[in-house]
Enzyme design. Structure first.
Site, short mmCIF file in Angstrom:
data_model
loop_
_atom_site.label_atom_id
_atom_site.label_comp_id
_atom_site.label_asym_id
_atom_site.label_seq_id
_atom_site.Cartn_x
_atom_site.Cartn_y
_atom_site.Cartn_z
N ARG A 1 3.86 -49.79 -13.44
CA ARG A 1 4.47 -50.35 -12.22
C ARG A 1 3.85 -51.71 -11.91
O ARG A 1 2.63 -51.85 -11.85
CB ARG A 1 4.26 -49.40 -11.03
CG ARG A 1 5.00 -49.87 -9.77
CD ARG A 1 4.83 -48.90 -8.63
NE ARG A 1 3.46 -48.89 -8.11
CZ ARG A 1 3.01 -48.03 -7.20
NH1 ARG A 1 3.82 -47.09 -6.74
NH2 ARG A 1 1.76 -48.09 -6.76
N MET B 1 -5.60 -7.07 8.80
CA MET B 1 -5.02 -6.24 9.84
C MET B 1 -5.93 -5.03 10.05
O MET B 1 -7.10 -5.06 9.71
CB MET B 1 -3.58 -5.91 9.49
CG MET B 1 -2.70 -7.15 9.53
SD MET B 1 -0.98 -6.80 9.16
CE MET B 1 -1.11 -6.29 7.46
N LYS C 1 0.83 -1.20 0.00
CA LYS C 1 0.00 0.00 0.00
C LYS C 1 0.87 1.25 0.00
O LYS C 1 0.64 2.18 -0.78
CB LYS C 1 -0.92 -0.01 1.22
CG LYS C 1 -1.93 1.13 1.26
CD LYS C 1 -2.84 1.01 2.48
CE LYS C 1 -3.69 -0.22 2.42
NZ LYS C 1 -4.62 -0.32 3.56
N GLY D 1 -8.36 -6.90 4.86
CA GLY D 1 -9.13 -7.00 6.09
C GLY D 1 -8.46 -7.76 7.21
O GLY D 1 -9.02 -7.89 8.29
N TYR E 1 11.58 -35.84 -16.21
CA TYR E 1 10.12 -35.71 -16.27
C TYR E 1 9.55 -35.82 -14.86
O TYR E 1 10.19 -36.34 -13.94
CB TYR E 1 9.50 -36.77 -17.18
CG TYR E 1 9.50 -38.17 -16.62
CD1 TYR E 1 8.42 -38.64 -15.86
CD2 TYR E 1 10.57 -39.03 -16.84
CE1 TYR E 1 8.42 -39.92 -15.35
CE2 TYR E 1 10.56 -40.32 -16.34
CZ TYR E 1 9.49 -40.76 -15.58
OH TYR E 1 9.49 -42.03 -15.07
N ASN F 1 6.79 -40.43 -2.05
CA ASN F 1 5.97 -40.70 -0.87
C ASN F 1 6.66 -41.70 0.05
O ASN F 1 6.85 -41.45 1.25
CB ASN F 1 4.59 -41.24 -1.27
CG ASN F 1 3.77 -40.20 -2.01
OD1 ASN F 1 4.01 -39.01 -1.88
ND2 ASN F 1 2.81 -40.66 -2.80
N ASP F 2 7.06 -42.86 -0.51
CA ASP F 2 7.74 -43.86 0.31
C ASP F 2 9.15 -43.41 0.70
O ASP F 2 9.61 -43.70 1.81
CB ASP F 2 7.82 -45.20 -0.44
CG ASP F 2 6.65 -46.11 -0.08
OD1 ASP F 2 6.15 -46.01 1.05
OD2 ASP F 2 6.23 -46.90 -0.94
N CYS G 1 7.52 -39.62 -9.65
CA CYS G 1 6.09 -39.93 -9.79
C CYS G 1 5.31 -39.82 -8.49
O CYS G 1 4.17 -40.24 -8.41
CB CYS G 1 5.88 -41.30 -10.42
SG CYS G 1 6.70 -42.64 -9.56
N ARG H 1 -3.40 3.26 8.56
CA ARG H 1 -3.72 2.01 7.87
C ARG H 1 -2.50 1.10 7.80
O ARG H 1 -1.38 1.56 7.55
CB ARG H 1 -4.21 2.28 6.44
CG ARG H 1 -5.60 2.88 6.34
CD ARG H 1 -6.02 2.98 4.87
NE ARG H 1 -7.42 3.35 4.72
CZ ARG H 1 -7.84 4.60 4.56
NH1 ARG H 1 -6.97 5.59 4.54
NH2 ARG H 1 -9.12 4.86 4.42
N HIS I 1 -15.92 -7.69 2.44
CA HIS I 1 -14.89 -8.59 2.96
C HIS I 1 -15.15 -10.03 2.53
O HIS I 1 -14.24 -10.73 2.07
CB HIS I 1 -14.87 -8.49 4.49
CG HIS I 1 -13.94 -9.46 5.14
ND1 HIS I 1 -14.35 -10.68 5.63
CD2 HIS I 1 -12.60 -9.39 5.37
CE1 HIS I 1 -13.31 -11.32 6.13
NE2 HIS I 1 -12.24 -10.56 6.00
N SER J 1 12.61 -43.79 -11.57
CA SER J 1 11.60 -42.82 -11.17
C SER J 1 11.55 -42.79 -9.65
O SER J 1 11.42 -43.83 -9.01
CB SER J 1 10.23 -43.17 -11.73
OG SER J 1 9.29 -42.17 -11.39
N GLU K 1 12.72 -45.57 -4.04
CA GLU K 1 11.90 -45.18 -2.89
C GLU K 1 12.47 -45.67 -1.57
O GLU K 1 11.86 -45.50 -0.51
CB GLU K 1 10.47 -45.70 -3.08
CG GLU K 1 10.40 -47.15 -3.48
CD GLU K 1 9.04 -47.55 -4.04
OE1 GLU K 1 8.03 -46.98 -3.60
OE2 GLU K 1 9.01 -48.44 -4.91
N GLY L 1 9.97 -42.48 -6.17
CA GLY L 1 8.67 -42.55 -5.48
C GLY L 1 8.81 -41.76 -4.19
O GLY L 1 9.21 -42.30 -3.15
N ARG M 1 -3.86 -1.40 -6.04
CA ARG M 1 -3.06 -2.63 -5.93
C ARG M 1 -3.53 -3.58 -7.02
O ARG M 1 -4.63 -3.42 -7.57
CB ARG M 1 -3.25 -3.27 -4.56
CG ARG M 1 -4.68 -3.67 -4.24
CD ARG M 1 -4.83 -4.11 -2.80
NE ARG M 1 -6.22 -4.37 -2.45
CZ ARG M 1 -6.67 -4.53 -1.23
NH1 ARG M 1 -5.83 -4.45 -0.22
NH2 ARG M 1 -7.95 -4.77 -1.00
#
Length: 869
Positions: free
Chosen positions: A615, A102, A21, A100, A850, A767-768, A830, A91, A453, A763, A744, A765, A335
């Site tokens: 897989r 603050m 601002k 809104g 990739y 997550n694991d 992946c 302000r 708001h 590739s 993995e 993995g 803004r």
């Protein structure tokens, strides 16, 4: 250092120091636009104040006094002077817009003496005491924490007693009486009289705005929008201009393009005889800005001219706050406007077409969240025609949602935590409601307009919203909402259409929206820049079709375990698992092979030569066995076994820690026939599809999961290659293929150079890999990850963003080792972090070829890659 900077000494490039601002006020001042003069107290002052946790320093106090004195010279008014008072607005303004979240205080400098002087100078006592009561309410709320409702209740009671319909009916004496009531509220709560010294008011207000950086709603908003806590807020001190100075005055908010749809043209609202907070807070329902052309044509034309200038200067859609005082237009803020995803896409495309920005600049203005939000759900048209309408309001934020009604943010949050889909209904929302708003499927208000708001925050979050439903009487005490003779109660279910502004009593099913053309345009631009391929985690025809439509360059992960859960298939899978002798495996495996071949044929035909990584079976076998007694009895009958035998086999497969147990390649070590069947199905399908009239030859990539050593990979590869060669001999034809693995397990990353000697591709993995690196169960970590983040033991959830120091370091080691063996070998990712923009930056840096993610994350991934190139 200087903690205070005058508007005329700043610029738009100083948003870090002046806040968004303040930087824009400085820029508009430099452009000689009609901006009330003022100065900015920097974010550095805020951070120093919060760090010291004490009152404003004497140095900063002295700087503020010097700049107030300079302001007095420029305005020819005196701060605290009875005959010619200078009044100020205070302000907040952080680097990034937090609408809104603050605090703001207007009319600062009024007291029992200056209010008399203001009345005499303006000849309008009603105006003067209206300003004073506003200061008392804002100051009481922001500085002392007195709930706004305490003041509003007294105002509503007074109007009811006098039979006034609106605030504009109030007379000078009414406001004078209310000022006395407000001062008593202040005294009753704080045990101190309202401060009469203007400089004391100013310092207390500045400190309150500094503190508001760490209020609950601001912290919540920053967390939702990934805004760092370390930025702090600036404070803008500005000469007051008055929109509540009679019928020739007003205040409003306008966008240079429609923030909901992206359509060209001024879009906004204004209120006559009001101050800015009235519009934003939604206390009164405003008029569309087009009405201003009728009421004040010269002001309207001037506003059009300035809004076009600002949009061209900033090269983006602007959100402009303005005030009109006695026919004189003032700009209070500009803004880059918050907008819906649809509007963001459309505005970017328009600005490129208009030659204002380049395609590359346009791509930087779209983020992953916008891509996700673009295809908003819409109600099923056939069901919609039969639904009963409850109310209509303003279509403030598009989308469609059904849920249970709640009337407070706290109730909505509690219901959401229990798993309910909730819809928040309020008279109007305030920043304190943010925690309830963020868990809501939709937001409805009985007051406020398109720039209230509720509307602004909902659009920013991609939540559908209907505002200004004036026919709804919301009774938050009784927890009910009424329209005529229709009443809905807490917990009742309704449906909200944020695109049309309609609320229905029925629970209406909805379908995904269809903004494919906008998405396709931006995705195609992104593909021109992207240097990493984006593929899909998909195996069903529907998911593959969706992925290709969304820009996927093939399938990077087809999870074969998902193909075994159909009714016919699961029984054969269970027969195979129950087989006690090798001969008993043959029949169920042959049946499963035919199912698999059909699945792979469909996949290869849909992909038409595009990459396809399949897989082999990954989860432990117990996941395929029945769980209920009824299912166990049914299986016993189908396999001519006893219930006791089935239970015995289930018990035999039970594992203490199945995610680290008999799964992945370990299944193939103990029962290699499973993988052999799958590979035969893959290769036979590839040959058959390649014999058809298809553009390109199918080249399947066979992925072995959970490999941890070169020995495992080498042993399994040899067996699978023998299967492939046998199929080639039987069919009298061959197809190109690859056998690779998923990285993995941490050990696999550390020995990746050895595994690379016997693997054709890799590739990650993630997550694991994250689970095994942290020792966090990916299924159970939700119970404690939040606590870790709150206590700053974890900056981010490592399952959502790659942990670069730990998991990421293992990935970097693996990539480096693999490239030493074969610089051209293909390496992908992946896990779902493949669709996370933050993770993509890291993946690009370490050199993956990739990424593969779920279909609906593909456009965001393509965009994120393009933004990094």
């Amino acid at each position: 250092m200087n903690y205070v900077i005058d508007f005329f000494n700043g610029s738009k490039e100083q948003a870090d120091l002046l806040g968004g601002k303040g930087a824009n006020l400085a820029e508009m001042t430099k452009l000689n636009l009609p901006v009330p003069t003022g100065f900015t107290i920097t974010t550095k002052a805020c951070l120093d104040y919060l760090q010291e946790k004490q009152s404003i320093s004497s140095e900063l106090n002295e700087e503020i006094q010097e700049h107030v004195a300079s302001l007095e010279v420029r305005t020819k008014k005196r701060f605290g002077n009875q005959t010619n008072p200078l009044l100020l607005s205070v302000r907040s303004g952080s680097k990034f817009s937090m609408p809104g979240m603050m605090d703001t205080i207007l009319n600062l400098g009024l007291n029992d003496e200056t209010v008399v002087g203001l009345a005499q100078k303006t000849g309008d006592s009603r105006f003067a005491y209206d300003c004073y009561r506003r200061l008392l309410q804002m100051f009481g709320d922001v500085v002392c924490g007195i709930g706004k409702d305490r003041f509003e209740e007294q105002l509503e009671f007074y109007k009811s007693k006098k039979k006034y319909r609106s605030d504009t009916d109030m007379k000078a004496e009414d406001w004078r009486e209310l000022v006395a009531v407000y001062k008593n509220i202040y005294l009753e709560v704080t045990h101190q009289a309202f401060p009469q010294n203007p400089h004391e008011q100013l310092i207390l207000s500045i400190e309150a705005v500094f503190r508001s950086w760490n209020n609950r709603r601001a912290v919540t908003y920053r967390r939702l929008h990934d805004i760092p806590d370390s930025l702090g807020t600036a404070v803008n001190i500005q000469e007051m201009v008055f929109g509540n100075f009679g019928s020739n005055s007003g205040t409003g908010v306008a966008f240079t393009r429609n923030p909901a749809t992206g359509e060209r043209g001024i879009f906004g609202e204004f209120l006559l005889n009001a101050q800015g907070e009235d519009v934003v807070a939604g206390i009164r329902t405003p008029q569309p800005i087009s009405e201003l052309e009728v009421l004040m044509p010269e002001v309207y034309q001037k506003f059009l001219q300035l809004s076009h200038l600002l949009e061209k200067h900033y090269k983006d859609m602007q959100d402009i706050e303005f005030t009109i005082e006695n026919g004189q237009l003032y700009l209070l803020q500009t803004r880059n406007g918050k907008r819906t995803a649809k509007s963001a896409f459309k505005v970017c495309i328009q600005l490129v077409e208009e030659g204002i920005i380049t395609k590359k600049e346009a791509l930087q203005r779209i983020n992953a969240t916008m891509v996700t939000q673009l295809l908003h759900p819409v109600f099923e048209p056939a069901q919609l025609a039969q639904a009963k309408i409850f109310a209509k309001g303003l279509p403030a934020s598009p989308g469609a949602a059904s849920g249970n009604i709640y009337f407070t943010a706290e109730q909505a949050k509690k219901a959401s935590e229990k798993g309910e889909k909730v819809i928040l209904i309020r008279q109007e929302t305030s920043p304190e409601d943010i925690e309830g708003m963020v868990v809501s499927e939709a937001i409805v208000t009985s007051r406020g307009g398109m720039t209230s708001h509720a509307a602004v925050v909902a659009r920013g979050m991609g939540v559908c919203c209907v505002a200004g439903c004036e026919e709804i009487y919301v009774d938050e005490f009784l927890q009910q909402a009424t329209v005529g003779e229709m009443t809905v109660y807490q917990g009742d279910r309704i449906s909200v259409d944020g695109t049309t502004g309609t609320i229905y009593l029925d629970d209406i099913p909805y379908v995904e929206g269809d903004e494919w053309q906008l998405l396709e345009t931006i995705t195609n631009w992104a593909k021109e820049e992207a240097k990493i391929d984006v593929k899909a985690n998909a195996e069903t025809p529907a998911d593959i079709k969706t992925a290709l439509k969304l820009g996927a360059q093939g399938v990077g992960l087809a999870r074969t375990e998902h193909m075994f859960f159909g009714e016919e298939r699961i029984i054969e899978m269970r027969k195979m698992i129950l087989a006690e002798q090798e001969e008993a495996l043959i029949s169920p495996l042959n049946r499963l092979k035919e199912f698999q071949k059909e699945d792979f044929r469909i996949m290869f035909c849909l992909l038409r030569g595009k990459a396809c990584t399949i897989r082999l079976l990954d989860p432990p076998l117990h996941e395929f066995l029945p769980q209920t007694e009824e299912e166990i009895i049914h299986l016993a009958e189908a396999t001519e076994r006893t219930v006791a035998q089935i239970h015995h086999r289930i018990d035999g497969l039970h594992e203490q820690n199945p995610m680290l147990g008999h799964r992945g390649c370990r299944l193939a070590v103990t029962t290699p026939q499973i993988y052999e069947m799958q590979v035969a199905a893959i290769i036979e399908s590839a040959i058959e599809v390649s014999q058809q009239d298809i553009e390109e030859i199918v080249e399947p990539e066979i992925m072995i999961p959970l490999i941890g050593s070169q020995e495992e990979m080498s042993w399994l590869r040899e067996r699978l290659v023998r299967v492939v060669e046998r199929v080639f001999d039987e069919k009298g034809q061959s197809v190109p293929y690859k056998i690779g693995t998923m990285l993995e397990i941490p050990r696999a990353c550390l020995t990746a150079d050895k595994i690379a000697e016997v693997a054709d591709f890799f590739s990650f993995g993630t997550n694991d890999l994250t689970q095994l690196t942290y020792g966090f169960s990916r299924d159970d970590s939700v119970k404690f990850i939040g606590a870790y983040q709150e206590k700053h033991l974890l900056k981010e959830d490592p399952f959502q963003h790659i942990d670069e120091m730990g998991v990421g370091e293992l990935m970097k080691i693996a990539v480096d080792k693999i490239r030493q063996v074969d610089s051209d070998i293909k390496i992908g990712v992946c896990g779902e972090v493949g669709g996370d923009p933050q993770s993509i930056r890291f993946l690009k840096k370490i050199g993956v070829d990739y990424i593969s993610c779920s279909p609906y994350r593909i456009p965001a991934a393509i965009l994120a890659i393009a933004q990094e190139c």
